[in-house]
Design a protein around this motif. Structure first.
Motif, PDB file in Angstrom:
ATOM      1  N   ALA A 142     119.026  83.870  23.698  1.00  0.00           N
ATOM      2  CA  ALA A 142     119.389  83.242  24.963  1.00  0.00           C
ATOM      3  C   ALA A 142     118.123  82.817  25.689  1.00  0.00           C
ATOM      4  O   ALA A 142     117.046  83.390  25.479  1.00  0.00           O
ATOM      5  CB  ALA A 142     120.187  84.207  25.839  1.00  0.00           C
ATOM      6  N   THR A 143     118.258  81.822  26.541  1.00  0.00           N
ATOM      7  CA  THR A 143     117.174  81.437  27.444  1.00  0.00           C
ATOM      8  C   THR A 143     117.489  82.037  28.813  1.00  0.00           C
ATOM      9  O   THR A 143     118.616  82.482  29.061  1.00  0.00           O
ATOM     10  CB  THR A 143     117.044  79.913  27.558  1.00  0.00           C
ATOM     11  OG1 THR A 143     118.178  79.402  28.284  1.00  0.00           O
ATOM     12  CG2 THR A 143     116.976  79.255  26.182  1.00  0.00           C
ATOM     13  N   PRO A 144     116.525  82.040  29.724  1.00  0.00           N
ATOM     14  CA  PRO A 144     116.785  82.600  31.065  1.00  0.00           C
ATOM     15  C   PRO A 144     117.902  81.909  31.832  1.00  0.00           C
ATOM     16  O   PRO A 144     118.436  82.479  32.796  1.00  0.00           O
ATOM     17  CB  PRO A 144     115.431  82.430  31.770  1.00  0.00           C
ATOM     18  CG  PRO A 144     114.426  82.455  30.669  1.00  0.00           C
ATOM     19  CD  PRO A 144     115.089  81.722  29.531  1.00  0.00           C
ATOM     20  N   THR A 145     118.282  80.701  31.418  1.00  0.00           N
ATOM     21  CA  THR A 145     119.357  79.987  32.116  1.00  0.00           C
ATOM     22  C   THR A 145     120.747  80.432  31.659  1.00  0.00           C
ATOM     23  O   THR A 145     121.745  80.042  32.265  1.00  0.00           O
ATOM     24  CB  THR A 145     119.255  78.471  31.863  1.00  0.00           C
ATOM     25  OG1 THR A 145     119.552  78.206  30.481  1.00  0.00           O
ATOM     26  CG2 THR A 145     117.876  77.944  32.193  1.00  0.00           C
ATOM     27  N   ALA A 146     120.825  81.218  30.602  1.00  0.00           N
ATOM     28  CA  ALA A 146     122.116  81.578  30.020  1.00  0.00           C
ATOM     29  C   ALA A 146     122.936  82.449  30.965  1.00  0.00           C
ATOM     30  O   ALA A 146     122.405  83.306  31.680  1.00  0.00           O
ATOM     31  CB  ALA A 146     121.915  82.294  28.695  1.00  0.00           C
ATOM     32  N   SER A 147     124.246  82.244  30.941  1.00  0.00           N
ATOM     33  CA  SER A 147     125.173  83.119  31.661  1.00  0.00           C
ATOM     34  C   SER A 147     126.454  83.231  30.849  1.00  0.00           C
ATOM     35  O   SER A 147     126.836  82.294  30.135  1.00  0.00           O
ATOM     36  CB  SER A 147     125.461  82.596  33.068  1.00  0.00           C
ATOM     37  OG  SER A 147     126.105  81.330  33.016  1.00  0.00           O
ATOM     38  N   PHE A 148     127.106  84.378  30.958  1.00  0.00           N
ATOM     39  CA  PHE A 148     128.246  84.700  30.112  1.00  0.00           C
ATOM     40  C   PHE A 148     129.372  85.282  30.970  1.00  0.00           C
ATOM     41  O   PHE A 148     129.125  86.085  31.866  1.00  0.00           O
ATOM     42  CB  PHE A 148     127.837  85.734  29.060  1.00  0.00           C
ATOM     43  CG  PHE A 148     126.593  85.370  28.296  1.00  0.00           C
ATOM     44  CD1 PHE A 148     126.663  84.709  27.085  1.00  0.00           C
ATOM     45  CD2 PHE A 148     125.335  85.692  28.806  1.00  0.00           C
ATOM     46  CE1 PHE A 148     125.517  84.368  26.389  1.00  0.00           C
ATOM     47  CE2 PHE A 148     124.181  85.357  28.112  1.00  0.00           C
ATOM     48  CZ  PHE A 148     124.268  84.693  26.899  1.00  0.00           C
ATOM     49  N   ALA A 149     130.611  84.902  30.638  1.00  0.00           N
ATOM     50  CA  ALA A 149     131.738  85.459  31.383  1.00  0.00           C
ATOM     51  C   ALA A 149     133.036  85.220  30.622  1.00  0.00           C
ATOM     52  O   ALA A 149     133.152  84.272  29.831  1.00  0.00           O
ATOM     53  CB  ALA A 149     131.836  84.842  32.776  1.00  0.00           C
ATOM     54  N   LEU A 150     133.993  86.100  30.894  1.00  0.00           N
ATOM     55  CA  LEU A 150     135.352  85.949  30.374  1.00  0.00           C
ATOM     56  C   LEU A 150     136.289  85.846  31.581  1.00  0.00           C
ATOM     57  O   LEU A 150     136.712  86.868  32.139  1.00  0.00           O
ATOM     58  CB  LEU A 150     135.740  87.165  29.507  1.00  0.00           C
ATOM     59  CG  LEU A 150     134.962  87.370  28.217  1.00  0.00           C
ATOM     60  CD1 LEU A 150     135.410  88.660  27.531  1.00  0.00           C
ATOM     61  CD2 LEU A 150     135.138  86.182  27.266  1.00  0.00           C
ATOM     62  N   PRO A 151     136.641  84.637  31.997  1.00  0.00           N
ATOM     63  CA  PRO A 151     137.453  84.469  33.206  1.00  0.00           C
ATOM     64  C   PRO A 151     138.962  84.547  32.966  1.00  0.00           C
ATOM     65  O   PRO A 151     139.750  84.434  33.922  1.00  0.00           O
ATOM     66  CB  PRO A 151     137.067  83.063  33.668  1.00  0.00           C
ATOM     67  CG  PRO A 151     136.775  82.337  32.385  1.00  0.00           C
ATOM     68  CD  PRO A 151     136.136  83.362  31.475  1.00  0.00           C
ATOM     69  N   GLU A 152     139.402  84.765  31.725  1.00  0.00           N
ATOM     70  CA  GLU A 152     140.807  84.550  31.372  1.00  0.00           C
ATOM     71  C   GLU A 152     141.808  85.391  32.159  1.00  0.00           C
ATOM     72  O   GLU A 152     142.891  84.901  32.535  1.00  0.00           O
ATOM     73  CB  GLU A 152     141.000  84.795  29.865  1.00  0.00           C
ATOM     74  CG  GLU A 152     140.446  83.693  28.976  1.00  0.00           C
ATOM     75  CD  GLU A 152     138.961  83.865  28.660  1.00  0.00           C
ATOM     76  OE1 GLU A 152     138.457  83.133  27.806  1.00  0.00           O
ATOM     77  OE2 GLU A 152     138.309  84.746  29.265  1.00  0.00           O
ATOM     78  N   THR A 153     141.515  86.701  32.390  1.00  0.00           N
ATOM     79  CA  THR A 153     142.515  87.524  33.071  1.00  0.00           C
ATOM     80  C   THR A 153     142.755  87.059  34.508  1.00  0.00           C
ATOM     81  O   THR A 153     143.813  87.344  35.084  1.00  0.00           O
ATOM     82  CB  THR A 153     142.109  89.012  33.065  1.00  0.00           C
ATOM     83  OG1 THR A 153     140.799  89.161  33.638  1.00  0.00           O
ATOM     84  CG2 THR A 153     142.120  89.567  31.651  1.00  0.00           C
ATOM     85  N   GLY A 154     141.805  86.338  35.076  1.00  0.00           N
ATOM     86  CA  GLY A 154     142.013  85.759  36.399  1.00  0.00           C
ATOM     87  C   GLY A 154     142.872  84.509  36.368  1.00  0.00           C
ATOM     88  O   GLY A 154     143.242  83.976  37.415  1.00  0.00           O
ATOM     89  N   LEU A 155     143.179  84.041  35.144  1.00  0.00           N
ATOM     90  CA  LEU A 155     144.006  82.850  34.974  1.00  0.00           C
ATOM     91  C   LEU A 155     145.377  83.191  34.375  1.00  0.00           C
ATOM     92  O   LEU A 155     146.119  82.306  33.961  1.00  0.00           O
ATOM     93  CB  LEU A 155     143.279  81.849  34.055  1.00  0.00           C
ATOM     94  CG  LEU A 155     141.899  81.399  34.539  1.00  0.00           C
ATOM     95  CD1 LEU A 155     141.211  80.561  33.470  1.00  0.00           C
ATOM     96  CD2 LEU A 155     142.021  80.621  35.840  1.00  0.00           C
ATOM     97  N   GLY A 156     145.669  84.486  34.308  1.00  0.00           N
ATOM     98  CA  GLY A 156     146.974  84.909  33.833  1.00  0.00           C
ATOM     99  C   GLY A 156     147.109  85.016  32.326  1.00  0.00           C
ATOM    100  O   GLY A 156     148.225  85.089  31.803  1.00  0.00           O
ATOM    101  N   ILE A 157     145.994  85.038  31.615  1.00  0.00           N
ATOM    102  CA  ILE A 157     146.010  85.192  30.157  1.00  0.00           C
ATOM    103  C   ILE A 157     144.962  86.233  29.772  1.00  0.00           C
ATOM    104  O   ILE A 157     144.374  86.880  30.643  1.00  0.00           O
ATOM    105  CB  ILE A 157     145.725  83.859  29.425  1.00  0.00           C
ATOM    106  CG1 ILE A 157     144.408  83.240  29.938  1.00  0.00           C
ATOM    107  CG2 ILE A 157     146.886  82.886  29.605  1.00  0.00           C
ATOM    108  CD1 ILE A 157     144.002  81.969  29.193  1.00  0.00           C
TER     109      ILE A 157
END
Length: 267
Positions: free
Chosen positions: A123-138
């Motif tokens: 990864a580079t310092p600009t990288a970001s990671f997330a799993l937003p799915e449960t906030g979308l009902g899945i």
């Protein structure tokens, strides 16, 4: 669809499509075709990366699945499509080569799940990671629910999947989601190439056997793990690669390329 550059037996694949490298049906089909090409051409290593930048100047790796294409789809069709995602990513994960991925920028949802397919993650310092799915009902449907924990452990997978918290490169490194953080994208790409060149000098049969045995041993009891290792070792002996290694031992130590021959996979 993807920009594929061959550097000897190493395939370098750049994601650069759509507005945010979103992954939909066309991209999945392209990935599936790429898997076939990698096997047919006996690729030794695969590098995946992106230099894409949004209109606002934000670097993007993969900003998620292409949800816009699903407008008007029935729930049954969505379920089938997500199953296809899972199938394709499973094929990428099982490729008999070394896969290193470089994350430069945003990796959301599918972008984070894609990391599960890699053998080594930069990864580079600009990288970001997330799993937003449960906030979308899945729930994450391409490995984030049932496979991500094998990389970062159950508590951190729970954190990502249940809170949707976005992790930066330093935190991803701390929890094991990535193995190295490089100063910038060019340094990351060179590091990925360096790793891949090292793999490409080794026995392709041994590399494939090692990966198959290692992945197959995950979650297995000790006797089964030992059985897989014994099978992999025997395969290298039977295919003649061990003999090549012995015959060219001094040359290999001197940095010369041994005549390994074609890759031969275990049954």
């Amino acid at each position: 669809m993807f920009e594929v550059t061959w550097e000897g037996p190493v395939a370098v694949v750049e994601f650069s499509h759509g507005k945010a490298n979103e992954m939909g049906t066309a991209q999945l089909e392209a990935l599936e075709a790429l898997c076939e090409e990698l096997v047919e051409r006996s690729a030794r290593a695969l590098v995946t990366w992106s230099r894409k930048v949004s209109r606002r100047g934000t670097p993007i790796f993969v900003a998620g699945a292409d949800v816009l294409e699903r407008r008007g789809w029935s729930e049954a069709r969505v379920e089938e499509h997500v199953g296809y995602q899972r199938e394709v990513l499973g094929r990428v994960r099982a490729l008999p080569l070394f896969h290193v991925t470089l994350v430069h920028g945003v990796a959301l949802g599918w972008g984070t799940e894609f990391l599960i397919t890699a053998d080594y993650r930069l990864a580079t310092p600009t990288a970001s990671f997330a799993l937003p799915e449960t906030g979308l009902g899945i729930v994450p449907g391409a490995g984030g629910t049932t496979e991500l924990w094998t990389l970062i452990g159950v508590p951190q997978a729970m954190r990502m999947g249940m809170t949707g918290e976005r992790l930066d490169a330093a935190e991803a490194l701390r929890i094991g989601l990535v193995q190295e953080v490089t100063p910038d994208v060019d340094a990351g790409l060179e590091r990925a190439r360096e790793l891949s060149r090292g793999v490409a000098r080794r026995s392709p049969t041994s590399i494939a056997a090692f990966k198959a045995a290692l992945l197959g041993s995950v979650g297995q009891p000790r006797p089964r793990r030992q059985e897989l290792e014994a099978r992999a070792y025997a395969h290298c002996l039977q295919q003649g690669d061990a003999a090549v290694g012995r015959q060219h031992f001094k040359a290999i130590l001197a940095g010369e390329q041994a005549p390994w021959g074609e890759r031969r996979l275990m049954d």
